[in-house]
Structure formats: C-alpha cells, structure tokens
Design an enzyme around this catalytic site. Sequence first.
Site, PDB file in Angstrom:
ATOM      1  N   GLU A 288       0.708  -1.419  -0.368  1.00 14.63           N
ATOM      2  CA  GLU A 288      -0.012   0.105  -0.144  1.00 14.63           C
ATOM      3  C   GLU A 288       1.040   1.114   0.087  1.00 14.63           C
ATOM      4  O   GLU A 288       0.680   2.080   1.254  1.00 14.63           O
ATOM      5  CB  GLU A 288      -0.574   0.203   0.992  1.00 14.63           C
ATOM      6  CG  GLU A 288      -2.400  -0.986   0.748  1.00 14.63           C
ATOM      7  CD  GLU A 288      -3.165  -0.793   2.239  1.00 14.63           C
ATOM      8  OE1 GLU A 288      -3.301   0.636   2.713  1.00 14.63           O
ATOM      9  OE2 GLU A 288      -4.382  -1.724   1.618  1.00 14.63           O
TER      10      GLU A 288
ATOM     11  N   GLU B 204      -5.092  -9.307   0.835  1.00 16.11           N
ATOM     12  CA  GLU B 204      -5.899  -9.128   2.580  1.00 16.11           C
ATOM     13  C   GLU B 204      -7.262  -8.681   2.027  1.00 16.11           C
ATOM     14  O   GLU B 204      -8.098  -7.504   0.891  1.00 16.11           O
ATOM     15  CB  GLU B 204      -5.493  -7.202   3.420  1.00 16.11           C
ATOM     16  CG  GLU B 204      -3.488  -7.132   3.961  1.00 16.11           C
ATOM     17  CD  GLU B 204      -2.953  -5.744   4.309  1.00 16.11           C
ATOM     18  OE1 GLU B 204      -4.459  -5.503   4.299  1.00 16.11           O
ATOM     19  OE2 GLU B 204      -2.119  -5.390   3.957  1.00 16.11           O
TER      20      GLU B 204
HETATM   21  C1  GBH Z   1      -4.348  -2.208   5.716  1.00 14.11           C
HETATM   22  O1  GBH Z   1      -4.266  -1.063   5.414  1.00 14.11           O
HETATM   23  C2  GBH Z   1      -3.030  -2.101   5.955  1.00 14.11           C
HETATM   24  O2  GBH Z   1      -2.363  -3.237   5.427  1.00 14.11           O
HETATM   25  C3  GBH Z   1      -2.794  -3.645   7.639  1.00 14.11           C
HETATM   26  O3  GBH Z   1      -1.469  -2.798   8.021  1.00 14.11           O
HETATM   27  C4  GBH Z   1      -3.939  -2.594   8.469  1.00 14.11           C
HETATM   28  O4  GBH Z   1      -4.183  -3.520   9.467  1.00 14.11           O
HETATM   29  C5  GBH Z   1      -4.854  -3.568   7.568  1.00 14.11           C
HETATM   30  O5  GBH Z   1      -5.454  -2.824   6.588  1.00 14.11           O
HETATM   31  C6  GBH Z   1      -6.352  -2.847   8.809  1.00 14.11           C
HETATM   32  O6  GBH Z   1      -6.566  -1.566   9.183  1.00 14.11           O
HETATM   33  O7  GBH Z   1      -7.561   7.078  10.234  1.00 14.11           O
HETATM   34  O8  GBH Z   1      -9.562   7.527   8.966  1.00 14.11           O
HETATM   35  O9  GBH Z   1      -7.526   8.418   7.933  1.00 14.11           O
HETATM   36  C7  GBH Z   1      -5.776  -0.676   5.103  1.00 14.11           C
HETATM   37  C8  GBH Z   1      -5.827   0.563   4.316  1.00 14.11           C
HETATM   38  C9  GBH Z   1      -5.914   3.124   5.095  1.00 14.11           C
HETATM   39  C10 GBH Z   1      -6.884   1.911   6.094  1.00 14.11           C
HETATM   40  C11 GBH Z   1      -5.635   3.963   5.456  1.00 14.11           C
HETATM   41  C12 GBH Z   1      -7.244   2.635   7.187  1.00 14.11           C
HETATM   42  C13 GBH Z   1      -6.757   5.243   7.436  1.00 14.11           C
HETATM   43  C14 GBH Z   1      -8.215   5.755   7.953  1.00 14.11           C
HETATM   44  N1  GBH Z   1      -6.342   1.755   5.913  1.00 14.11           N
HETATM   45  N2  GBH Z   1      -6.836   4.208   6.397  1.00 14.11           N
HETATM   46  S1  GBH Z   1      -8.480   7.721   9.163  1.00 14.11           S
END
Ligand code: GBH
Length: 489
Positions: free
Chosen positions: A208, A396
Amino acid sequence: MNPILTRRQFTKAIGGLAAACAIPLAAKASAATAAASDAQGSAAKRVFPKGFVWGTATAAYQVEGAVKADGRGESIWDVYAHTPGRIVHGDTADVADDSYHRYPEDIALMRGLGVGAYRFSVAWPRIFPEGTGKPNAKGVDYYKRLVDALHAAGIEPYCTLYHWDLPEALQRKGGWQNRDTAKAFADYAGYMAGQLDGRVRHFMTMNEISTFIGNGYGSTSMAPGLGLKGQALEQARHYALLGHGLAVQAIRAATNAKTRVGSAEGINAAMPAFDAPEHVAAARKAAVEQNAGYLTAMHTGRYTDQYLKTLGADAPKFTADEMRIIGSKTDFQGLNIYTGDYYIAADNERGYEVVPFPSSYPNMQSSWIQFAPGAIYWGPKLMAEALGISDIYITENGTSSTAAPDSQGRVLDTDRVMFLQQYLAELQRGIADGAPVRGYFLWSLLDNFEWSRGFSERFGITYVDFATQKRTPKLSSQFYRGVIASNAI
Ligand code: GBH
C-alpha cells in the site's frame, strides 16, 4: 514454553465454540455447485477454482514485537509509536503478538485452519539496521527459520518486503522524499530475496504505497507523520513508485526464474452504484484514474494525462527512464480490498462521479470500512480489464470487530462472519464471471497492533489477550476453516 497446538488441540479449541456446527475437515466440493446436503450447511455451495490459494496475512511491525532483539535497528514506527499522542491509548508495538518468538504457535493455528499460504513481511531494520551497509545475519536467520517452519507445516510463504517499517536512519536522510531511498530499498529487497531464493516463490515489493505516502507523508496519522502538501508530497509518491520498480528488477536479478514478483496495493475499489452498463463504464474509468498514482502507473509505465493535468504545478518531476522502471513487468498483482466507492456515469470531463456515502450507510467497527461486498466483485474485475492484469491475489481482506471473550471464553464475532460470508460470496461470483483471482489472504490471522489505532481495533480471526499472549480462535476461524476445507462458500 510455547507449545505448538496439534490439529486435535486446535479442533478442540475451536470445537468448544459450537460443537453442534463442527465442520468435517474432509468436506470436499467437486461440482460447480456442491450438493445441498454438504455437511457444512443447508444451502448449496458455490465452489472456488481448483488450486485456489487460501491464506492469512500479517505484517512484521504489527505482530513481531522483539523490537530490540538480535540487532534489529530502529524503524520510523518505533519513533512514531513512542511519540506521545500519536497512538490510541499510547500503545506501542514493542511486544505486540510476540510472534518473533511465538511463530511456531502461530503456524500451528494456521495448520488448524487448513490454510495453504501465509503472507508475512520482512522488517527492513532487522536486515539492514541502518537501512544500508552491512546485513545483520541474525535478522536474516529469523526469516529463514520462519519460512522453513512454514514449509514443514505445508504452508507456502508469500513475502512482502516493505510493510511500512522504514529504517529510521533513512528517514533522517529524508525517507521517501529522497531518491536514494528508492535505491536503498532495491538493494535491501534484492539482498533479502536472494537470501530466501528457492524457499519463497512469491515476493511482494511494497504494501500500500497509497497508505504509507498518503497517511504518513500527506497527513500525520501514520509514521513518519509529516503532513506534506503539494509538489513535495507528489515527489515522495513518485520515489516510492520508483523504489517498487527498482526492487522488481533487483528481486529478479537475485532469484531463480520461477520466482514471481508483484506488489500489494490498497484500493478503494470502484463499484458501479448498480450493475447498469453506463455505471459500470463509469466505474471502469474511475478505477484507472483513482489509481493513477499507483497501479495505473505501475502497469502502464506512465502517468495519465488527467492525473498530470489535475496536479498541475504539483506534479512529480520524472524522467522517461524512471517511468520505464516503474512499469517493470510483474507476475501478479496483490490487491488489499476492504471497501469501495460507488460511481455513477456523469456528463463531465471524466465521465464519472463518485457518490458520497449517506450517513445511514452501514459500516464495520473501523469507521473507514463501509460494508461493501461488491468491492471484491468489481475491484479485481475492473482493474484486470482496465490494466490487462492476468493474475490477482486478494492480499488482504477482513474487518475489525469489537467481539470479546464471553463468560465461557468464546469470541463470537458474528459481524466478522457476516462480513466474510458476504465478501467471499461476491469474490466467488467475480471469479465465476472471469476475474483472474488466484488466491485470498484473510487479514488477519491474529489481533495485532493496528497502527495509530493501537490495540483498540482487532482484525484477527484469532483473539489475542495482549497481557498473557493467549491465542483463542474466534467463531470466524471456524467459519474460515469450513470455507477452506470445502473450497466453497
Ligand atoms: C491495511 O490498510 C494495512 O495493510 C494493514 O497493515 C492494516 O492492519 C489493515 O489494512 C487494517 O487496517 O484513520 O480515517 O485516516 C488498510 C488501508 C488506509 C485503512 C488508511 C485505514 C486510515 C483511515 N488503510 N486508513 S483514517
């Protein structure tokens, strides 16, 4: 001290959840639709292709702990997590799931599930504590032990080389804002892939880019928390892409011809608001443009005109040679899919319009996970069609849940079971309609350190008591085990 669970012990642990629903491990699906009398339930099952890869996923910093063990260097996440106010409840990943020591127990859990594959990541600071220079043999040996133990358990390792834990020493030199970081990453990736050559057949360069650049460089919600804007941010994004491309080449140079190289990118899948030709066409255009700074560039070797025009003076500076490197051919594409966005056709320059979620739209515990099973139907299908991708893995998919042990110690996470049931049904439908998806990795095997949310959001199908490190399979583990055993939903 950390006994490996035998299959019988796992079955016992999981069986305690609901003995009446015990799933015969031998359940096999053979026809396009398994018989209605399938022991797994009353409804007719829809099968996945033969040889479909079922796995679970984790990432180094989220599960390993042992941050000072065996010469590991400091990462940007150690610094970030120890900065007051950054992580919910002030949690850190100093111990996390202690998987650095307890990986045999985690592998036993996977054996109990019956998964054929495990996606893990290598912590760059364990291999090159200062980011570059002399490799740390003890760090390398850890991953060799892990991979050998996986093979001994009949589980195929899928290795991600960068899941956000940049060596702090490189951040001090500008991190992804510095073009040299792209080169350093390729050197590390090539070295590590060479060390695991023959034992690991599938490598992913990065996890990502959209998130570690968007949240870590663009906002302050992830390490290193820079909050950059404009051209500086776009240049960092470009150098991360360059790092991916250089790493693809370095991994190929260091490994045998059968090794397969890709990446794991996160997409908010573009979905038509509903299945009508004009909205599907709109979603397909959106899939290309919304990923223009990531997948589209990686699979075409160019930034779209629309992308560069929208960025204007903020656009990254790049050379034709860099774009050729970014477009280095890969063998598969990993997609992390949790949710999506709805699109409708529009009479504008782009030909599409995103539809905001009404406040009544259902979502899971994490506020950003809108319940949108169509994302895993449309995401792979439209990306494959638009960019000509031939092999996709869902690297994922999963959800957080507040489910906690009940008075009998059971964790009955029906929200996660519901979520997985619906997403997997849509995945099966997508594959039946031609989406080239070869495997699925459930996020996550274990409750773990959920970045800035600390331990407050649990994504595991195994409950972890972080005070004792006791692992308890949740109801969703039992559900997933049945899906794997029958290769059907
Ligand atoms: C993935 O990210 C990751 O690869 C993994 O490490 C993680 O544990 C998993 O998903 C679950 O989250 O706080 O409102 O700004 C998923 C994509 C992008 C989701 C950033 C959370 C932040 C939202 N992520 N996003 S916010």
